[in-house]
Write a protein that holds these residues in place. Structure first.
Motif, PDB file in Angstrom:
ATOM      1  N   THR A  30       0.862  -1.195   0.046  1.00  0.00           N
ATOM      2  CA  THR A  30      -0.069   0.090   0.073  1.00  0.00           C
ATOM      3  C   THR A  30       0.799   1.363   0.034  1.00  0.00           C
ATOM      4  N   ASP A  34       0.598   4.184  -2.821  1.00  0.00           N
ATOM      5  CA  ASP A  34       0.542   5.476  -2.401  1.00  0.00           C
ATOM      6  C   ASP A  34       1.519   6.448  -3.205  1.00  0.00           C
ATOM      7  N   HIS A 151      -7.879  -7.703  -1.236  1.00  0.00           N
ATOM      8  CA  HIS A 151      -7.837  -6.474  -1.699  1.00  0.00           C
ATOM      9  C   HIS A 151      -8.492  -6.563  -3.181  1.00  0.00           C
ATOM     10  N   ASN A 320      -5.705   1.958  -0.061  1.00  0.00           N
ATOM     11  CA  ASN A 320      -4.397   2.181  -0.026  1.00  0.00           C
ATOM     12  C   ASN A 320      -3.891   3.336   1.088  1.00  0.00           C
ATOM     13  N   LYS A 326      -4.529  -0.493   6.796  1.00  0.00           N
ATOM     14  CA  LYS A 326      -3.244  -0.934   6.462  1.00  0.00           C
ATOM     15  C   LYS A 326      -2.737  -1.555   7.893  1.00  0.00           C
TER      16      LYS A 326
END
Length: 477
Positions: A30, A34, A151, A320, A326
């Motif tokens: 993630t 980003d 995901h 993300n 996270k």
């Protein structure tokens, strides 16, 4: 791994937090996503204008859904496709399974589709006498592992390279002894390629449905959708009714938003528009083409004032950038759709009474809305679902008692200030070096992380002190 249930959210979260390497594995993907998205957006000066345009396109289609559905059906049939309608996930799965049985299929290839997961198609195939073959590399990995996706873009992000090596060596006919990624990909290709070419039926999802042409658009990085659709004699598309766009001219702006938001790429490797069954003169393609249009709670979202969620183009950017996702990953949500977008979708698919806990898995920091390519106000929608859950009394009695007690205190300033002062004193007693590791009534927090110790004075005490000092200084002047 068996799929977790949404109603067991708190238990799922505790189990996820107890996994020692899960957070690191998730952050590895993630955080990279980003950074790549930020770079892609900075290199696209027109991104904000494109977001506004994408939002307007989706809102227009949602407002005129009945018109575009009728137009799509007419034009898809003109292309030679057979169009089916399904109100529920169960109905959609039955339609697909009936088509497979009608053609006496034994081997089914599937291109990654969250809609297929949503309606339970993979489970239905696994419980039949047909062989299900996932053609997306990540889906292939989790199929071997027996995992659900974690995901919507990277379904196997919870699996490390070491996990993949073990799975491939145990399941591939000619596994590589190398642990290099390129060699692992070649191992999967050797195992899957023959299955691509010998399958009886191919099933895909759709990123966009073009109303004016009856076309279905797929977006992939591996070309597996094309190999799923072209070789088999029968092709089945399963798609949510919100996937509609008026035309190619409207699909292109959304494609520019999708790839940048999902993977940080300017464009993906494969974008294909499929138009019905094979026609005379075509070199290849399916002899029969079916399209299953699925509602499964989408019109209910319209009725419930959640139509903004139907803009979603399934890029995964909200996950993300979500601080909760996270830490706990996708499986903890107990649903096909995790993260912020899943916390809005799941209550409409599974029911709010079942999935109301997910609506609280959000700090409401607004990061998800900030990065959404079509400006979905996710925090606003989550607050609305929380309010609805409260009004329907789905919240636990303990929660209702705490909130009622807080409301009573908050409406009485002096009593609130007194209780705040007492709370600060109590917390100071349990603090060590600026942190609280354990304290009565805080196990929901301290069981997994330390609680930061408060200031020595409450906000109001500090405010009064500062105001008094300011007044004294003014008088002295």
């Amino acid at each position: 791994m068996q799929a977790n249930k949404p109603q067991n959210f708190y238990k799922n979260v505790s189990e996820a937090l107890a996994q020692p390497n899960l957070k690191a594995i998730i952050r590895r993907t993630t955080d990279k996503a980003d950074a790549k998205r930020a770079e892609a957006v900075s290199n696209f000066p027109g991104f904000e204008n494109a977001r506004t345009q994408g939002q307007k396109i989706k809102d227009h289609v949602i407002k005129h859904m009945d018109h575009y559905l009728a137009e799509f059906e007419k034009n898809a049939k003109a292309q030679g496709a057979i169009v089916h309608w399904a109100s529920t996930g169960e109905e959609a799965t039955k339609i697909v399974m009936d088509i497979c049985k009608q053609h006496e299929a034994k081997k089914i290839t599937r291109s990654k589709s969250m809609l297929g997961e949503e309606i339970g198609l993979s489970h239905a195939l696994d419980h039949s006498d047909m062989e299900r073959i996932e053609t997306d590399l990540a889906e292939h990995i989790i199929q071997l592992a027996g995992d659900p996706p974690s995901h919507i873009v990277w379904p196997a992000m919870h699996r490390s390279r070491e996990d993949v090596v073990k799975l491939f060596r145990s399941n591939h006919k000619s596994p590589t002894q190398s642990e290099e990624i390129i060699d692992l990909v070649r191992s999967a290709r050797r195992d899957l390629r023959t299955k691509f070419l010998t399958s009886d039926i191919g099933i895909s999802g759709s990123n966009f449905l073009l109303a004016d042409s009856g076309s279905s658009c797929t977006v992939t990085n591996e070309g597996n959708a094309e190999l799923t659709i072209t070789p088999p004699k029968v092709h089945i598309v399963t798609a949510g009714i919100e996937k509609l766009v008026p035309s190619m001219a409207h699909a292109v702006p959304l494609l520019r938003l999708l790839t940048r938001s999902a993977t940080g790429a300017e464009i993906t490797q494969y974008i294909t528009f499929h138009n019905g069954a094979k026609r005379e003169g075509d070199a290849d393609g399916p002899e029969v083409s079916h399209i299953v249009l699925v509602d499964n709670g989408r019109t209910k979202m319209l009725a419930d004032g959640m139509e903004e969620m139907l803009r979603c183009i399934r890029c995964g950017a909200c996950m993300n950038h979500c601080v909760v996702y996270k830490h706990i990953g996708g499986h903890a949500y107990g649903s096909v759709y995790p993260g912020p977008m899943g916390s809005v979708l799941t209550p409409h698919i599974e029911g709010l009474e079942v999935a109301n806990k997910q609506t609280h898995a959000c700090t409401l920091n607004g990061r998800c809305e900030e990065v959404c390519p079509v400006n979905i106000p996710l925090p606003k929608l989550l607050r609305a679902l929380r309010a609805k859950s409260w009004s329907k009394k789905y919240e636990p009695i303990t929660n209702r008692f705490v909130v009622s007690a807080y409301a009573m205190l908050a409406s009485r300033p002096k009593l609130f200030q007194l209780s705040s002062s007492m709370g600060v004193v109590m917390m100071k007693l349990f603090s060590r070096k600026g942190w609280i590791q354990s304290m009565p009534f805080t196990s929901g927090w301290t069981s997994n992380r330390d609680l930061i110790a408060p200031e020595s004075k409450t906000f109001m005490q500090q405010y009064k002190k500062q105001r008094k000092s300011s007044n004294t200084a003014e008088k002295q002047q």
